[in-house]
Structures are given as structure tokens and as C-alpha cells.
Scaffold this motif. Structure first.
Motif, PDB file in Angstrom:
ATOM      1  N   ALA A   1       0.815  -1.219   0.000  1.00 12.28           N
ATOM      2  CA  ALA A   1       0.000   0.000   0.000  1.00 12.28           C
ATOM      3  C   ALA A   1       0.850   1.271   0.000  1.00 12.28           C
ATOM      4  O   ALA A   1       0.321   2.376  -0.031  1.00 12.28           O
ATOM      5  CB  ALA A   1      -0.932   0.001   1.209  1.00 12.28           C
TER       6      ALA A   1
ATOM      7  N   TYR B   1       2.948   2.259   2.443  1.00 13.16           N
ATOM      8  CA  TYR B   1       3.034   2.866   3.772  1.00 13.16           C
ATOM      9  C   TYR B   1       4.454   3.299   4.122  1.00 13.16           C
ATOM     10  O   TYR B   1       4.662   4.279   4.857  1.00 13.16           O
ATOM     11  CB  TYR B   1       2.510   1.878   4.824  1.00 13.16           C
ATOM     12  CG  TYR B   1       2.554   2.403   6.235  1.00 13.16           C
ATOM     13  CD1 TYR B   1       3.548   1.986   7.137  1.00 13.16           C
ATOM     14  CD2 TYR B   1       1.621   3.330   6.685  1.00 13.16           C
ATOM     15  CE1 TYR B   1       3.592   2.477   8.430  1.00 13.16           C
ATOM     16  CE2 TYR B   1       1.655   3.832   7.974  1.00 13.16           C
ATOM     17  CZ  TYR B   1       2.644   3.398   8.842  1.00 13.16           C
ATOM     18  OH  TYR B   1       2.681   3.890  10.134  1.00 13.16           O
TER      19      TYR B   1
ATOM     20  N   ARG C   1       4.004   8.897   2.239  1.00  9.83           N
ATOM     21  CA  ARG C   1       3.285   7.641   2.429  1.00  9.83           C
ATOM     22  C   ARG C   1       2.158   7.505   1.409  1.00  9.83           C
ATOM     23  O   ARG C   1       1.473   8.483   1.080  1.00  9.83           O
ATOM     24  CB  ARG C   1       2.687   7.564   3.834  1.00  9.83           C
ATOM     25  CG  ARG C   1       3.707   7.483   4.954  1.00  9.83           C
ATOM     26  CD  ARG C   1       2.988   7.204   6.270  1.00  9.83           C
ATOM     27  NE  ARG C   1       3.867   7.327   7.416  1.00  9.83           N
ATOM     28  CZ  ARG C   1       4.673   6.369   7.872  1.00  9.83           C
ATOM     29  NH1 ARG C   1       4.725   5.222   7.228  1.00  9.83           N
ATOM     30  NH2 ARG C   1       5.425   6.565   8.939  1.00  9.83           N
TER      31      ARG C   1
ATOM     32  N   THR D   1      -0.391   5.528   2.039  1.00  5.16           N
ATOM     33  CA  THR D   1      -1.595   5.262   2.821  1.00  5.16           C
ATOM     34  C   THR D   1      -1.317   5.642   4.262  1.00  5.16           C
ATOM     35  O   THR D   1      -0.153   5.860   4.643  1.00  5.16           O
ATOM     36  CB  THR D   1      -1.991   3.773   2.741  1.00  5.16           C
ATOM     37  OG1 THR D   1      -3.263   3.574   3.366  1.00  5.16           O
ATOM     38  CG2 THR D   1      -0.975   2.887   3.428  1.00  5.16           C
ATOM     39  N   THR D   2      -2.352   5.719   5.063  1.00  3.07           N
ATOM     40  CA  THR D   2      -2.184   6.047   6.479  1.00  3.07           C
ATOM     41  C   THR D   2      -2.329   4.779   7.317  1.00  3.07           C
ATOM     42  O   THR D   2      -2.829   3.749   6.847  1.00  3.07           O
ATOM     43  CB  THR D   2      -3.243   7.063   6.946  1.00  3.07           C
ATOM     44  OG1 THR D   2      -4.537   6.439   6.883  1.00  3.07           O
ATOM     45  CG2 THR D   2      -3.219   8.301   6.076  1.00  3.07           C
TER      46      THR D   2
ATOM     47  N   GLU E   1      -6.041   3.859   7.566  1.00  7.33           N
ATOM     48  CA  GLU E   1      -6.576   3.236   6.351  1.00  7.33           C
ATOM     49  C   GLU E   1      -6.133   1.778   6.246  1.00  7.33           C
ATOM     50  O   GLU E   1      -6.909   0.898   5.884  1.00  7.33           O
ATOM     51  CB  GLU E   1      -6.107   4.024   5.118  1.00  7.33           C
ATOM     52  CG  GLU E   1      -6.763   5.394   4.986  1.00  7.33           C
ATOM     53  CD  GLU E   1      -6.132   6.218   3.879  1.00  7.33           C
ATOM     54  OE1 GLU E   1      -4.991   5.887   3.462  1.00  7.33           O
ATOM     55  OE2 GLU E   1      -6.752   7.199   3.426  1.00  7.33           O
ATOM     56  N   LEU E   2      -4.882   1.538   6.568  1.00  9.79           N
ATOM     57  CA  LEU E   2      -4.341   0.193   6.498  1.00  9.79           C
ATOM     58  C   LEU E   2      -4.984  -0.707   7.557  1.00  9.79           C
ATOM     59  O   LEU E   2      -5.310  -1.871   7.292  1.00  9.79           O
ATOM     60  CB  LEU E   2      -2.829   0.235   6.695  1.00  9.79           C
ATOM     61  CG  LEU E   2      -2.029  -1.013   6.315  1.00  9.79           C
ATOM     62  CD1 LEU E   2      -2.283  -1.408   4.865  1.00  9.79           C
ATOM     63  CD2 LEU E   2      -0.548  -0.765   6.554  1.00  9.79           C
TER      64      LEU E   2
ATOM     65  N   GLU F   1      -8.384  -1.724   6.451  1.00  4.06           N
ATOM     66  CA  GLU F   1      -8.293  -2.764   5.422  1.00  4.06           C
ATOM     67  C   GLU F   1      -8.050  -4.135   6.030  1.00  4.06           C
ATOM     68  O   GLU F   1      -8.610  -5.143   5.574  1.00  4.06           O
ATOM     69  CB  GLU F   1      -7.159  -2.421   4.451  1.00  4.06           C
ATOM     70  CG  GLU F   1      -6.957  -3.450   3.340  1.00  4.06           C
ATOM     71  CD  GLU F   1      -5.775  -3.111   2.460  1.00  4.06           C
ATOM     72  OE1 GLU F   1      -5.238  -4.037   1.821  1.00  4.06           O
ATOM     73  OE2 GLU F   1      -5.385  -1.926   2.411  1.00  4.06           O
TER      74      GLU F   1
END
Length: 217
Positions: free
Chosen positions: A167, A169, A174, A176-177, A180-181, A184
Motif C-alpha cells: 500500500a 506505507y 506515504r 496510505t495512512t 486506512e491500512l 483494510e
């Protein structure tokens, strides 16, 4: 909570490994159309050159085929005889919902398996004893604590690190945060943060610390 168990087996199956010293890592076991057990395994070690002839002479082996020759290891397909099945615990394991994850054969067979609970595990061991097969338990631990043997990282740490890498990260900036991860993966931010930290620590422990610097400067 499921258990991961490591145990040692002593059976006459594939006893040729003792006469042709090799290390066998089992890839898969399944049944042929003729209802015979077939094993797929990688072989390595000093006895690699003589292993195929030894397997062909093994009374437990109905047929053997070399599927791949990759330098210092070879992939074999072996169909076992009907009589040899009495020395296999695979059907017994299935009856008790014990799933074989990995098997390494040298002068004995060391297995890593998943068992639903201790009752199933000990019932499996008792059935092996009834068949004259010695099963010696080495380690039992919860599935959450199972390491993949890949740099000491547990399955869940590996999953978190892999998802984070894919993603973006770890990229700058980054991709994604953490939140958010975590969403998921279906876990809390705190749980994900802890898994990533522990996973990275294990990775560094088993790479940088173990190997040490090649040079200084």
C-alpha cells in the motif's frame, strides 16, 4: 484457538533417506486416480545423486519421477505402494482435523502441523501409537505465536508488513495512512502499529544483527 504443533515421527516410510543421505522437504500429499498416495517433495543434501536409485529400490515406492532439477535441489514425485500407507499418518491426521503444514525428512520425519485443539492432537497421537507409529511431541504453541521461519516473523506480522509495503506505507510520502491500512486489515490502529513495530524488530534482529556489517566506514 488453533494450535501449531511440531513433532517427530519414526516410520519405515522413505527409509532410503538413511542409505542415501538427503534432506526431503515435503510439498504436497494427495491421492491419485488409482487411490494411491502421491508425495511431491524437494530433496537436497550429499546423497542427492544416489537418491533416485535408492527410491526406485525402496519397497514402499511404487513409482518415482524427477520433475525438476534445480542445481543443488531436485523435485520428485513419488507414488507409494498400498502396503506403505500403513506407515503414513496423513489419513489419520485428516480424521482428527490435523493439517500438515510442513515435513522435513532426514533420518526421521519432523512435522509442523495445525491442530484444532489438544483433544484432537492427543487423539491423533494415540491413533498413531495404535498403528505402531511413534510420534514424539517437540513443541506446542498457539497459532498466534507461530513464526513463519522467515526472519522470526509471525504470520500476522508478515501479513501486516506485506500489506503496508504493497500500500506504500513505507514510501515518502506515504501512500496510505495507518488508519486506512488498519481498516483494510480489520484491526485497530494500535494493534497494527504494534504488529508493524514487532515485525520490523524481528526482521532487523534476524538480518542486520545476525549477519553484522560487512565493512565499516
Amino acid at each position: 484457538m488453533a494450535l501449531i504443533v511440531e513433532y517427530e515421527l519414526r516410520t519405515p516410510v522413505l527409509a532410503t533417506v538413511e542409505t542415501a543421505p538427503a534432506r526431503i522437504r515435503l510439498e504436497e500429499i494427495y491421492r491419485t486416480d488409482a487411490d494411491r498416495l502421491k508425495l511431491l517433495f524437494w530433496a537436497t543434501g550429499e546423497g542427492l545423486e544416489s537418491l533416485r536409485d535408492a527410491l526406485a529400490d525402496d519397497p514402499n515406492v511404487a513409482s518415482v519421477s524427477l520433475l525438476d532439477d534445480a542445481d543443488e535441489r531436485r523435485l520428485y514425485s513419488v507414488v507409494m505402494t498400498e502396503e506403505a500407507e500403513e506407515g503414513f499418518t496423513y489419513p489419520v491426521a485428516a480424521e482428527h482435523d490435523v493439517v500438515l503444514l510442513e515435513a522435513v525428512v532426514t533420518d526421521s520425519t519432523v512435522v509442523r502441523a495445525r491442530a484444532p485443539n489438544r483433544t484432537a492432537l492427543f487423539s491423533y497421537r494415540e491413533e498413531c501409537a495404535n498403528r505402531g507409529i511413534e510420534l514424539r511431541l517437540k513443541r506446542i504453541y498457539r497459532e498466534d505465536d507461530w513464526t513463519t521461519d522467515r526472519y522470526g516473523i509471525t504470520n500476522r506480522q508478515w501479513e501486516a508488513l506485506e500489506a503496508a509495503l504493497e500500500a506504500g506505507y513505507f514510501e515518502v510520502p506515504r501512500g496510505t495512512t495507518l488508519s486506512e491500512l488498519a481498516t483494510e486489515l480489520g484491526i485497530s490502529d494500535q494493534a497494527l502499529s504494534a504488529r508493524l513495530r514487532r515485525g520490523q524488530a524481528n526482521l532487523l534482529e534476524h538480518t542486520i544483527r545476525e549477519s553484522g556489517p560487512d565493512m565499516k566506514g
